[in-house]
Motif scaffolding. Structure first.
Motif, PDB file in Angstrom:
ATOM      1  N   LEU A 161       9.977   6.103   1.724  1.00 16.13           N
ATOM      2  CA  LEU A 161       9.800   7.319   1.367  1.00 16.13           C
ATOM      3  C   LEU A 161      10.853   8.503   1.608  1.00 16.13           C
ATOM      4  O   LEU A 161      10.773   9.348   0.760  1.00 16.13           O
ATOM      5  CB  LEU A 161       8.159   7.652   2.422  1.00 16.13           C
ATOM      6  N   ASN A 213      -1.285  -1.584  -7.626  1.00 18.85           N
ATOM      7  CA  ASN A 213      -2.773  -1.526  -7.124  1.00 18.85           C
ATOM      8  C   ASN A 213      -3.517  -2.695  -7.196  1.00 18.85           C
ATOM      9  O   ASN A 213      -4.261  -3.024  -6.262  1.00 18.85           O
ATOM     10  CB  ASN A 213      -3.215   0.053  -7.724  1.00 18.85           C
ATOM     11  N   ARG A 263       0.805  -1.135  -0.001  1.00 20.47           N
ATOM     12  CA  ARG A 263       0.029  -0.130  -0.184  1.00 20.47           C
ATOM     13  C   ARG A 263       0.790   1.358  -0.023  1.00 20.47           C
ATOM     14  O   ARG A 263       0.763   2.287  -0.683  1.00 20.47           O
ATOM     15  CB  ARG A 263      -0.964   0.139   1.164  1.00 20.47           C
ATOM     16  N   GLU A 264       1.922   1.311   0.885  1.00 25.56           N
ATOM     17  CA  GLU A 264       2.749   2.455   0.693  1.00 25.56           C
ATOM     18  C   GLU A 264       3.833   2.596  -0.259  1.00 25.56           C
ATOM     19  O   GLU A 264       4.582   3.357  -0.796  1.00 25.56           O
ATOM     20  CB  GLU A 264       3.566   2.488   2.451  1.00 25.56           C
ATOM     21  N   HIS A 319       7.080  -0.188   9.525  1.00 24.70           N
ATOM     22  CA  HIS A 319       6.893   1.132   9.446  1.00 24.70           C
ATOM     23  C   HIS A 319       8.291   1.707   8.960  1.00 24.70           C
ATOM     24  O   HIS A 319       8.268   2.657   8.270  1.00 24.70           O
ATOM     25  CB  HIS A 319       6.370   1.470  10.878  1.00 24.70           C
ATOM     26  N   ALA A 320       9.171   1.284   9.749  1.00 24.43           N
ATOM     27  CA  ALA A 320      10.620   1.775   9.647  1.00 24.43           C
ATOM     28  C   ALA A 320      10.940   1.527   8.146  1.00 24.43           C
ATOM     29  O   ALA A 320      11.567   2.352   7.593  1.00 24.43           O
ATOM     30  CB  ALA A 320      11.497   0.820  10.533  1.00 24.43           C
ATOM     31  N   GLN A 349       9.053   3.937   5.893  1.00 26.96           N
ATOM     32  CA  GLN A 349       9.763   5.590   6.103  1.00 26.96           C
ATOM     33  C   GLN A 349      11.002   5.752   5.435  1.00 26.96           C
ATOM     34  O   GLN A 349      11.269   6.665   5.014  1.00 26.96           O
ATOM     35  CB  GLN A 349       9.948   5.745   7.590  1.00 26.96           C
ATOM     36  N   PHE A 350      11.871   4.681   5.357  1.00 22.18           N
ATOM     37  CA  PHE A 350      13.214   4.441   4.541  1.00 22.18           C
ATOM     38  C   PHE A 350      12.855   4.813   3.202  1.00 22.18           C
ATOM     39  O   PHE A 350      13.486   5.716   2.683  1.00 22.18           O
ATOM     40  CB  PHE A 350      14.068   3.292   5.159  1.00 22.18           C
ATOM     41  N   PRO A 408       2.740   5.308  -3.102  1.00 26.30           N
ATOM     42  CA  PRO A 408       3.055   6.604  -2.866  1.00 26.30           C
ATOM     43  C   PRO A 408       4.605   6.597  -3.203  1.00 26.30           C
ATOM     44  O   PRO A 408       5.185   7.838  -3.612  1.00 26.30           O
ATOM     45  CB  PRO A 408       2.935   6.862  -1.471  1.00 26.30           C
ATOM     46  N   VAL A 466       2.682   1.169 -11.221  1.00 30.53           N
ATOM     47  CA  VAL A 466       1.888   1.478 -10.075  1.00 30.53           C
ATOM     48  C   VAL A 466       0.577   0.868 -10.159  1.00 30.53           C
ATOM     49  O   VAL A 466      -0.084   0.355  -9.132  1.00 30.53           O
ATOM     50  CB  VAL A 466       1.781   3.037  -9.748  1.00 30.53           C
ATOM     51  N   GLY A 507       4.809   6.872  -6.617  1.00 29.63           N
ATOM     52  CA  GLY A 507       4.594   8.194  -7.170  1.00 29.63           C
ATOM     53  C   GLY A 507       5.554   8.910  -7.169  1.00 29.63           C
ATOM     54  O   GLY A 507       5.963   9.964  -8.251  1.00 29.63           O
ATOM     55  N   ILE A 508       6.516   9.016  -5.976  1.00 31.34           N
ATOM     56  CA  ILE A 508       7.698  10.093  -6.183  1.00 31.34           C
ATOM     57  C   ILE A 508       8.708   9.559  -7.069  1.00 31.34           C
ATOM     58  O   ILE A 508       9.334  10.503  -7.884  1.00 31.34           O
ATOM     59  CB  ILE A 508       8.151  10.070  -4.553  1.00 31.34           C
TER      60      ILE A 508
END
Lengths: 222, 222, 222, 222
Positions: free
Chosen positions: B115, B81, B52-53, B108-109, B112-113, B56, B77, B59-60
């Motif tokens: 993103l 999905n 899911r993450e 989570h880590a 974050q890494f 994004p 992408v 996207g970047i």
């Protein structure tokens, strides 16, 4: 909740975790002078990296802040750059090398969380992360100062984060957080509360990391 | 190193960690059909959040990609999905709830890494992170397929990441990575190699997380 | 090109545009004391907005800078915050209102260019934008000082950007730009050269805007 | 304002500018078949660059979107990539070269504005920019279709942006914008309204640019 400010609400929403973080066994051992030097060295090296990466995080905060809050945030960056000197001086005095070190898993994760939040999320959430981290350090190191048994060989750090000037900064952060919460939608306030919780989780894990001397898996795999 | 492509170099630079990641005890237990359902459920929920993450993050990547690579990344992408639908269907079939769940510490880590790298670092480094993650899944699940003892109740996932179409995507990623490395400065190639290593570390820890059913500290603190 | 530094190369690559920018009719009229007050007021208001948005731009520069360059960039932000005070004081002294104003087309475009470059492009390119803008102001206002006929009612601005301390800052920027170019790939150096050209174009258009008192189309459409 | 949806409010707030934009002399001349080929070529080349940079903008929108809106935005990126093919085909058919061209001032400024908004501002504002641009094209080209005198040599573009499928996309954007506005704080709604106005200003200037064949200053300076 009538009359309770947002910066108090977010702490209460994670109360047991908050209390365990700000009186963590690591801090108890610092206060009692029983912490092994190696655990302190692990913390010092990792916190040095944390503060070093706090500076880019603050850069993005400045970039996203409304104009009136940019100057105090810019002054804070100058202070954090000086804080890095404190780490370097104390590392030297304690015989701890900062060279050839790298961020361990918890520090790396925490820093990525800060940066990703700053880049990807609205200002109010990133600001909440900063408040949570600074408030946790104020409360943790003030607790150590209030409970320490005589002078500590780590006094410079204890004094730094229990000082009046640091308390003044955290008070400004709290007031600014409340102002942000006041103008936020309820969805945004929920997101801020979540950002606070996530940060405190990382603060707790940061102390754990120092006690357990956590490493990356490839340090031991063959 | 003569003649060796960059996408091979980065794997060799972390060889033991790579081998341990792609033949992790979690994968052995999947191949042998001995993995506890609860461990698989933990992995499935967390990997659902990862994918899911991933969207994004992609996207970047699209935003920072040179024009010629934007279309294939945009197609990817759309595929990711659809991959989320696979997770939802399989969760339903296996009686695993995705509702009311949250990312655990390692997921989570890792997210974050990804993103933070995508936002803060040049395109070549973020692209390397994606290559590392997809290549690790191709190798890991292909290994499972080659070693599985009879059909698995998790066959849909095994087939998905050992399929020809997924292999084709990873091959394109490898070729594109090599092209990026060719035009990069040596400092940038070092940064790409570091990004590869960091990603593999998180891949390894992701399997560990599933086996140990890792939780946030406030799940148990009172 | 033997022996020529990168910061000289980028100027030479746009030489006619550079010369026209740093000796623009706006500057000639400032030096000769013939500039209409309304044109100066337009410039002052728009440049105030430019500097205000320079601060967020610098925040992202800090965020993307290698650790050793973060402290001088953070000090520069503090200086730019003080520069805003100069604008406010001079606006007051000259009877120019900063309230109820908004960025006009060229200022808005220039600021968006800075921010988009800082967020989307590698550090070296965003740094080049900053060097180009500061160097253009140093050369432009030094030219005014060297050609002014007696004291100016705008002396505070002339002195500010032709001062030794500003020259020292621009010299540091030039040296840092050269260091960045030295370690960059040739593709990246081309991108830096392009970023320099784009910035000088906006600098030229900024003077044009002040002379023509440019407005948004809806100021006159009915 | 009772009962009026947000996507109607933002148009009404800029009504005269909106009307002038969607019935701009450029569009009148297209409908009447009197537009000089050179002006159409200028528009085509610049709009090609616009759509090319729309893709990275959409990438960041995807990155910042809540999970439920990521799939339709990803599908839109695939459509925009195909739109680029339309430009290339039509350029070929009309004998217009896309090679060796660069973005002119207004296109460059508009694209920087889109990217800076996407990176620096909350999702709702960046989404508003996209709605404004797409809605303006739907209204503008539908107006051309409704007023054209016989078939046009530019029919492919007229048909593209007055098609049912494009209208369906803009309708989805409008509904999503209203949903975003509903959950936004009043400060955020004001920021969305401002983003809408800024976008329409750039849309208007885009048509102006095509008619005036605007260039960068260094095209003529010696």
């Amino acid at each position: 909740m009538m009359g309770q400010s947002f910066h108090q609400q977010v702490v209460e929403a994670v109360q047991p975790l908050w209390d365990h973080t700000c009186t963590h066994p690591f801090l108890v051992a610092v206060a009692e002078g029983t912490l092994p030097d190696a655990a302190f060295a692990t913390w010092l090296v990792q916190d040095y990296f944390y503060v070093r990466e706090l500076v880019p995080f603050m850069g993005i905060l400045i970039a996203k802040a409304p104009p009136e809050w940019r100057p105090p945030l810019a002054e804070a960056v100058v202070v954090f750059n000086r804080e890095l000197d404190l780490f370097r001086r104390q590392a030297g005095a304690l015989g701890i090398s900062l060279d050839g070190q790298e961020m361990g898993p918890t520090c790396h994760a925490y820093v990525q969380f800060m940066l990703a939040t700053a880049y990807a999320r609205p200002f109010a959430e990133a600001f909440t992360v900063h408040y949570a981290a600074e408030r946790a350090y104020l409360d943790a190191w003030t607790w150590v100062r209030d409970h320490q048994r005589g002078p500590s060989r780590w006094q410079a750090f204890i004094d730094h984060w229990s000082s009046d000037s640091f308390r003044t900064y955290v008070t400004w952060l709290a007031e600014t957080l409340d102002a942000l919460a006041n103008r936020a939608s309820s969805a945004e306030r929920n997101a801020m509360e979540h950002a606070f919780r996530m940060t405190v989780r990382y603060e707790y894990l940061f102390w754990e990391m120092a006690l357990t001397r956590q490493m990356w898996p490839d340090a031991t795999l063959k």
